[in-house]
Write a protein that holds these residues in place. Structure first.
Motif, PDB file in Angstrom:
ATOM      1  N   LEU A  28       6.338 -27.744  -0.899  1.00  8.86           N
ATOM      2  CA  LEU A  28       6.744 -29.128  -1.156  1.00  8.86           C
ATOM      3  C   LEU A  28       8.257 -29.279  -1.123  1.00  8.86           C
ATOM      4  O   LEU A  28       8.786 -30.218  -0.499  1.00  8.86           O
ATOM      5  N   ASN A  29       8.980 -28.354  -1.764  1.00 14.81           N
ATOM      6  CA  ASN A  29      10.444 -28.450  -1.784  1.00 14.81           C
ATOM      7  C   ASN A  29      11.036 -28.209  -0.404  1.00 14.81           C
ATOM      8  O   ASN A  29      12.081 -28.787  -0.068  1.00 14.81           O
ATOM      9  N   PHE A  30      10.388 -27.390   0.408  1.00 16.49           N
ATOM     10  CA  PHE A  30      10.890 -27.186   1.768  1.00 16.49           C
ATOM     11  C   PHE A  30      10.741 -28.454   2.602  1.00 16.49           C
ATOM     12  O   PHE A  30      11.642 -28.815   3.369  1.00 16.49           O
ATOM     13  N   LEU A  31       9.607 -29.142   2.441  1.00 16.09           N
ATOM     14  CA  LEU A  31       9.427 -30.405   3.159  1.00 16.09           C
ATOM     15  C   LEU A  31      10.437 -31.447   2.684  1.00 16.09           C
ATOM     16  O   LEU A  31      10.994 -32.207   3.497  1.00 16.09           O
ATOM     17  N   GLU A  32      10.682 -31.483   1.384  1.00 12.98           N
ATOM     18  CA  GLU A  32      11.691 -32.412   0.871  1.00 12.98           C
ATOM     19  C   GLU A  32      13.078 -32.070   1.401  1.00 12.98           C
ATOM     20  O   GLU A  32      13.881 -32.970   1.706  1.00 12.98           O
ATOM     21  N   LEU A  33      13.382 -30.764   1.501  1.00 12.81           N
ATOM     22  CA  LEU A  33      14.677 -30.353   2.041  1.00 12.81           C
ATOM     23  C   LEU A  33      14.811 -30.778   3.501  1.00 12.81           C
ATOM     24  O   LEU A  33      15.878 -31.249   3.927  1.00 12.81           O
ATOM     25  N   ALA A  34      13.744 -30.629   4.270  1.00 13.75           N
ATOM     26  CA  ALA A  34      13.795 -31.049   5.669  1.00 13.75           C
ATOM     27  C   ALA A  34      14.040 -32.550   5.781  1.00 13.75           C
ATOM     28  O   ALA A  34      14.806 -33.012   6.640  1.00 13.75           O
ATOM     29  N   ALA A  64      17.560 -34.573   7.260  1.00  8.42           N
ATOM     30  CA  ALA A  64      17.474 -35.563   8.337  1.00  8.42           C
ATOM     31  C   ALA A  64      18.085 -36.896   7.931  1.00  8.42           C
ATOM     32  O   ALA A  64      18.603 -37.628   8.773  1.00  8.42           O
ATOM     33  N   THR A  65      18.031 -37.223   6.627  1.00 12.05           N
ATOM     34  CA  THR A  65      18.489 -38.537   6.182  1.00 12.05           C
ATOM     35  C   THR A  65      19.796 -38.485   5.400  1.00 12.05           C
ATOM     36  O   THR A  65      20.685 -39.322   5.597  1.00 12.05           O
ATOM     37  N   TYR A  66      19.922 -37.506   4.492  1.00 15.49           N
ATOM     38  CA  TYR A  66      21.101 -37.444   3.619  1.00 15.49           C
ATOM     39  C   TYR A  66      21.491 -35.978   3.408  1.00 15.49           C
ATOM     40  O   TYR A  66      21.158 -35.365   2.390  1.00 15.49           O
ATOM     41  N   PRO A  67      22.166 -35.346   4.353  1.00 14.72           N
ATOM     42  CA  PRO A  67      22.484 -33.918   4.252  1.00 14.72           C
ATOM     43  C   PRO A  67      23.334 -33.568   3.039  1.00 14.72           C
ATOM     44  O   PRO A  67      23.256 -32.447   2.525  1.00 14.72           O
ATOM     45  N   GLN A  68      24.177 -34.512   2.559  1.00 12.24           N
ATOM     46  CA  GLN A  68      25.038 -34.209   1.428  1.00 12.24           C
ATOM     47  C   GLN A  68      24.250 -33.923   0.146  1.00 12.24           C
ATOM     48  O   GLN A  68      24.728 -33.246  -0.762  1.00 12.24           O
ATOM     49  N   ALA A 102      21.474 -32.185  -0.092  1.00  8.28           N
ATOM     50  CA  ALA A 102      20.553 -31.059   0.068  1.00  8.28           C
ATOM     51  C   ALA A 102      20.922 -29.859  -0.788  1.00  8.28           C
ATOM     52  O   ALA A 102      20.132 -28.932  -0.926  1.00  8.28           O
ATOM     53  N   GLU A 103      22.108 -29.868  -1.396  1.00  7.80           N
ATOM     54  CA  GLU A 103      22.538 -28.691  -2.157  1.00  7.80           C
ATOM     55  C   GLU A 103      21.644 -28.452  -3.363  1.00  7.80           C
ATOM     56  O   GLU A 103      21.258 -27.316  -3.650  1.00  7.80           O
ATOM     57  N   ASP A 104      21.303 -29.496  -4.083  1.00  6.79           N
ATOM     58  CA  ASP A 104      20.428 -29.330  -5.254  1.00  6.79           C
ATOM     59  C   ASP A 104      19.045 -28.827  -4.849  1.00  6.79           C
ATOM     60  O   ASP A 104      18.430 -28.008  -5.543  1.00  6.79           O
ATOM     61  N   LYS A 105      18.560 -29.321  -3.721  1.00  5.26           N
ATOM     62  CA  LYS A 105      17.236 -28.879  -3.269  1.00  5.26           C
ATOM     63  C   LYS A 105      17.267 -27.411  -2.842  1.00  5.26           C
ATOM     64  O   LYS A 105      16.298 -26.675  -3.053  1.00  5.26           O
ATOM     65  N   ILE A 106      18.372 -26.981  -2.253  1.00  2.60           N
ATOM     66  CA  ILE A 106      18.509 -25.562  -1.890  1.00  2.60           C
ATOM     67  C   ILE A 106      18.529 -24.697  -3.144  1.00  2.60           C
ATOM     68  O   ILE A 106      17.939 -23.607  -3.188  1.00  2.60           O
ATOM     69  N   THR A 107      19.181 -25.175  -4.198  1.00  2.19           N
ATOM     70  CA  THR A 107      19.179 -24.450  -5.469  1.00  2.19           C
ATOM     71  C   THR A 107      17.771 -24.363  -6.049  1.00  2.19           C
ATOM     72  O   THR A 107      17.371 -23.314  -6.581  1.00  2.19           O
ATOM     73  N   ASP A 108      17.013 -25.440  -5.947  1.00  3.90           N
ATOM     74  CA  ASP A 108      15.625 -25.403  -6.426  1.00  3.90           C
ATOM     75  C   ASP A 108      14.799 -24.385  -5.644  1.00  3.90           C
ATOM     76  O   ASP A 108      13.995 -23.646  -6.227  1.00  3.90           O
ATOM     77  N   LEU A 109      14.992 -24.350  -4.333  1.00  6.80           N
ATOM     78  CA  LEU A 109      14.268 -23.372  -3.529  1.00  6.80           C
ATOM     79  C   LEU A 109      14.660 -21.939  -3.900  1.00  6.80           C
ATOM     80  O   LEU A 109      13.808 -21.038  -3.972  1.00  6.80           O
ATOM     81  N   ARG A 110      15.946 -21.731  -4.154  1.00  4.75           N
ATOM     82  CA  ARG A 110      16.387 -20.394  -4.554  1.00  4.75           C
ATOM     83  C   ARG A 110      15.728 -19.975  -5.851  1.00  4.75           C
ATOM     84  O   ARG A 110      15.230 -18.851  -6.000  1.00  4.75           O
ATOM     85  N   ASP A 111      15.704 -20.883  -6.840  1.00  7.80           N
ATOM     86  CA  ASP A 111      15.072 -20.570  -8.126  1.00  7.80           C
ATOM     87  C   ASP A 111      13.582 -20.306  -7.964  1.00  7.80           C
ATOM     88  O   ASP A 111      13.021 -19.410  -8.618  1.00  7.80           O
TER      89      ASP A 111
END
Length: 235
Positions: free
Chosen positions: A125-131, A135-139, A141-150
């Motif tokens: 789910l978080n990977f789809l949200e990151l994608a 596509a819409t708001y790259p700025q 994406a940092e928080d979502k990348i942190t969530d994926l890392r955790d």
């Protein structure tokens, strides 16, 4: 060209200089000192004897003592004599499943498989949200990348908690395989022993004198009274 050759030659560092101290004479000398120290102290295991006041050429032949606090560093990494799985909080990682001290306190079993499935679904789910964010708001994406890392680190940490169980089951499987192989070899030896005993019993019951006087058996006799023994030998 000379610089390139020099760079390739320096890729592997030379061995430490104390390897020259490991000569047959020095090894024999320190072994003799250990035996004498063990006799004086009454120590049965010579390898546990620590020698003081060694000459310079023998100092490198004695392994260093274990660290007092049980910790040491190798290439910047810290190791301990008691190997324990580090806590997520030590690496400043959010814990996404119950802490070991808080598990099973409510009487419910801590099901790792269920939590692993939840973490796997959260990863997708978080990977789809990151994608979508890229596509819409790259700025953002940092928080979502942190969530994926955790999520990945928690997933890996939970799998590592299975390592003692995996080691125990691997040892049980290895010992069971050795036991099955030993039993199969024992049964094969017993079968060979039984067959040998039957052959020897058949040989012991042969009447050799009768066959010497009449080497050609009658057609309907089938080797006479020794037919069973001859049948075993022919098999």
């Amino acid at each position: 060209m000379d610089g390139e050759q020099h760079q390739l030659a320096a890729t592997w560092p030379p061995p430490p200089p104390f390897w020259k101290d490991f000569t047959p004479e020095n090894i024999a000398a320190i072994e003799e000192r250990r035996k004498e120290a063990a006799e004086r102290s009454g120590e049965q295991d010579v390898s546990k004897v620590r020698l003081d006041g060694l000459p310079r050429e023998l100092r490198n032949l004695q392994p260093p003592a274990e660290p007092d606090n049980g910790e040491w560093r190798v290439f910047g990494n810290k190791y301990t004599l008691q190997d324990e799985l580090p806590r997520l909080e030590d690496g400043e990682i959010r814990r996404l499943f119950p802490d070991p001290e808080e598990r099973d306190q409510d009487g419910k079993h801590f099901d790792r498989a269920t939590i692993l499935k939840r973490l796997a679904k959260s990863l997708v789910l978080n990977f789809l949200e990151l994608a979508g964010l890229l596509a819409t708001y790259p700025q953002g994406a940092e928080d979502k990348i942190t969530d994926l890392r955790d999520l990945f680190i928690n997933f890996h940490h939970l799998i590592n908690e299975y390592r003692p169980h995996q080691a125990r089951e691997s040892l049980i499987s290895m010992m069971q395989s050795q036991l099955d192989r030993t039993r199969a070899e024992t049964n094969a030896i017993r079968d060979a022993k039984d067959k040998t005993e039957r052959v020897l019993e058949g040989l012991g019951s042969l009447t050799i004198e009768d066959h010497i006087h009449d080497p050609t058996p009658e057609e309907d006799d089938s080797y006479g009274p020794d037919a069973d023994a001859w049948a075993l030998l022919s098999d």
